[in-house]
Design an enzyme around this catalytic site. Structure first.
Site, PDB file in Angstrom:
ATOM      1  N   GLU A  39      32.098  62.277  34.951  1.00 29.02           N
ATOM      2  CA  GLU A  39      31.298  63.406  35.012  1.00 29.02           C
ATOM      3  C   GLU A  39      31.132  63.748  36.570  1.00 29.02           C
ATOM      4  O   GLU A  39      31.563  63.026  37.543  1.00 29.02           O
ATOM      5  CB  GLU A  39      29.691  62.861  34.784  1.00 29.02           C
ATOM      6  CG  GLU A  39      29.688  62.422  33.380  1.00 29.02           C
ATOM      7  CD  GLU A  39      29.881  63.303  32.442  1.00 29.02           C
ATOM      8  OE1 GLU A  39      29.626  64.756  32.426  1.00 29.02           O
ATOM      9  OE2 GLU A  39      30.729  62.989  31.152  1.00 29.02           O
ATOM     10  N   VAL A  96      35.693  81.610  28.314  1.00 29.81           N
ATOM     11  CA  VAL A  96      35.101  80.892  27.427  1.00 29.81           C
ATOM     12  C   VAL A  96      33.977  80.108  28.068  1.00 29.81           C
ATOM     13  O   VAL A  96      34.072  79.261  28.932  1.00 29.81           O
ATOM     14  CB  VAL A  96      35.841  79.787  26.588  1.00 29.81           C
ATOM     15  CG1 VAL A  96      35.360  79.159  25.407  1.00 29.81           C
ATOM     16  CG2 VAL A  96      37.243  80.610  25.794  1.00 29.81           C
ATOM     17  N   SER A 128      30.149  77.910  26.866  1.00 36.79           N
ATOM     18  CA  SER A 128      29.094  77.555  25.850  1.00 36.79           C
ATOM     19  C   SER A 128      27.895  77.585  26.741  1.00 36.79           C
ATOM     20  O   SER A 128      26.936  78.214  26.304  1.00 36.79           O
ATOM     21  CB  SER A 128      29.549  76.132  25.563  1.00 36.79           C
ATOM     22  OG  SER A 128      30.648  76.104  25.014  1.00 36.79           O
ATOM     23  N   ASN A 129      27.688  76.953  27.776  1.00 30.81           N
ATOM     24  CA  ASN A 129      26.505  76.674  28.486  1.00 30.81           C
ATOM     25  C   ASN A 129      26.379  77.731  29.517  1.00 30.81           C
ATOM     26  O   ASN A 129      26.764  77.340  30.693  1.00 30.81           O
ATOM     27  CB  ASN A 129      26.133  75.414  29.158  1.00 30.81           C
ATOM     28  CG  ASN A 129      26.161  74.530  27.785  1.00 30.81           C
ATOM     29  OD1 ASN A 129      25.517  74.658  26.664  1.00 30.81           O
ATOM     30  ND2 ASN A 129      26.778  73.430  27.745  1.00 30.81           N
ATOM     31  N   ARG A 141      29.398  80.337  39.087  1.00 28.03           N
ATOM     32  CA  ARG A 141      30.351  81.005  38.105  1.00 28.03           C
ATOM     33  C   ARG A 141      29.719  82.256  37.653  1.00 28.03           C
ATOM     34  O   ARG A 141      30.344  82.946  37.052  1.00 28.03           O
ATOM     35  CB  ARG A 141      30.977  80.000  37.212  1.00 28.03           C
ATOM     36  CG  ARG A 141      29.945  79.227  36.143  1.00 28.03           C
ATOM     37  CD  ARG A 141      30.639  78.428  35.493  1.00 28.03           C
ATOM     38  NE  ARG A 141      29.728  78.048  34.246  1.00 28.03           N
ATOM     39  CZ  ARG A 141      29.910  77.241  33.340  1.00 28.03           C
ATOM     40  NH1 ARG A 141      31.353  76.801  33.027  1.00 28.03           N
ATOM     41  NH2 ARG A 141      29.264  76.921  32.154  1.00 28.03           N
TER      42      ARG A 141
END
Ligand SMILES: *[C@@H]1O[C@H](CO)[C@@H](O)[C@H](O)[C@H]1NC(C)=O
Ligand SMILES: *[C@@H]1O[C@H](CO)[C@@H](O)[C@H](O)[C@H]1NC(C)=O
Ligand SMILES: *[C@@H]1O[C@H](CO)[C@@H](O)[C@H](O)[C@H]1NC(C)=O
Ligand SMILES: *[C@@H]1O[C@H](CO)[C@@H](O)[C@H](O)[C@H]1NC(C)=O
Length: 366
Positions: free
Chosen positions: A137, A195, A197-198, A205
């Protein structure tokens, strides 16, 4: 005056010839060295290539995985490291009774962080045993590590300066300088794809995306735009894009994920990267295989460059030349990461303690 016109004695000629040979060899060496490493990837480990009997005579290294990362099922039956990765004398175990004898005990951070697992601090630690802290992580998702001061002897992370670097992916030199096994993908319908998702509008970004969208068309997939891609559609979709935004959600030293290695490189789109600084990418990926946002004075300039590159087939296809020399290797199996300890084992410092793990993990993260 030319060399051919010069009258030279025999010995003189020989000496010149010899010098020339020497020079050629030197140049070849330099050139080869330069090609092999655009600063990286790290040199192939000599120990890992040695089969069952090597001159060094270290007995088997035993690695105890204290708990499974994310509860991922892992079969440790048989000689896993040899059978799967041809790494000799490397035993992976998960029975905690090995705590008194294992050479290395590996703790995955997530479960320590959540409190589901604890360090066995009450058991005596055998002389010479090393405890390894493992996480893939970014720093911000590792929790507070201050309570782990003076606990660990080694780190396993995507960081290049970890004791055992376990990147999300890497490029391996091809055996022989190949030909492109596939044509440069030119069957493209979309300029830029992303792409996500969150989506979080406060992330860098997201800001770059918004600015880029103002200059060029960006097609967005993923949960955020309610256009989730089933995994079997991911790479085919990306392959229809000239460029793929491999934007990391966390900007930290060496934090380069499958967004680059898999989505962009295997999706056959040119990656536009945002993440760690340019030099971190340059250390692991060849020049002209990606475009870094920081290489442009503004996002607008970046957009204009992408547009012009897509219109220039020759120049665009140069961004695939790296495939002649390198092939992509994704790392997804925890067992491979654990087996990687063994070839490095004899080179670990005899004595090392992370007296401030929190500081090490958070070094240089933005
Ligand atoms: C490997 O080394 C061991 C001990 O040094 C020896 O007994 C054994 O015969 C060797 N095996 C092979 C295949 O060379
Ligand atoms: C190899 O291992 C044997 C016993 O396991 C030991 O006696 C010998 O000194 C070792 N040799 C080297 C070169 O390390
Ligand atoms: C190119 O893309 C179009 C549309 O996605 C598809 O129908 C066609 O088969 C593709 N051609 C090749 C050679 O991949
Ligand atoms: C590992 O860390 C412990 C705890 O700080 C320390 O006592 C031990 O000497 C270290 N071992 C090695 C091999 O570095």
């Amino acid at each position: 005056m030319t060399f051919s016109r010069m009258a030279l004695s025999g010995p003189m000629k020989r000496r010149i010839l010899l010098s020339l040979c020497f020079l050629c060899v030197l140049l070849l060496c330099l050139f080869n060295g330069w090609q092999r490493s655009f600063n990286g990837p790290p040199p192939v480990n000599p120990i890992s290539t040695c089969r069952s009997n090597c001159s060094s005579n270290k007995t088997t290294v035993t690695i105890l995985l204290w708990h499974r990362p994310f509860n991922t099922p892992l079969s440790l039956e048989g000689d896993v490291c040899w059978d799967l990765y041809h790494i000799p004398r490397c035993r992976l175990v998960d029975q905690r009774s090995f705590l008194s004898s294992a050479d290395v005990v590996v703790f995955h951070n997530r479960e320590l962080m959540s409190g589901h697992q604890k360090l066995p601090v009450d058991s005596p630690r055998p002389q010479g045993q090393r405890w390894a802290w493992m996480s893939l992580e970014a720093p911000v998702h590792n929790g507070d590590l201050r309570r782990f001061a003076h606990m660990f002897n080694m780190t396993m992370s995507y960081r290049r300066d970890a004791d055992i670097p376990i990147p999300y992916g890497e490029l391996l030199p091809k055996e022989a300088d190949g030909q492109l096994t596939e044509d440069v993908p030119l069957n493209k319908t979309t300029l830029v794809c992303w792409v996500v998702s969150n989506y979080n509008r406060y992330q860098k970004r997201s800001k770059v995306y918004k600015e880029l969208k103002a200059t060029v068309d960006v097609k967005v997939y993923g949960r955020w735009t309610k256009k989730p891609l089933p995994s079997e559609d991911l790479l085919p979709t990306i392959s229809r894009c000239y460029f793929y935004l491999a934007f990391e959600n966390s900007l930290s030293k060496d934090y380069i994920t499958e967004k680059l290695w898999k989505n962009a490189y295997l999706g056959r789109a040119v990656p536009v990267v945002l993440g760690p600084q340019l030099s971190d990418y340059q250390a692991v990926a060849p020049p002209n295989s990606f475009i870094h946002v920081d290489q442009f004075p503004s996002v607008r300039e970046l957009g204009k460059y992408l547009q012009s590159l897509a219109e220039d087939k020759k120049h665009y296809s140069d961004y695939f030349n790296w495939k002649l020399k390198w092939s992509v290797k994704l790392h997804t199996d925890w067992r491979e990461r654990l087996c990687k300890i063994c070839p490095q084992y004899n080179r670990l410092p005899e004595q090392k303690v992370y007296s401030d793990l929190q500081a090490w993990v958070n070094a240089d993260s933005a």
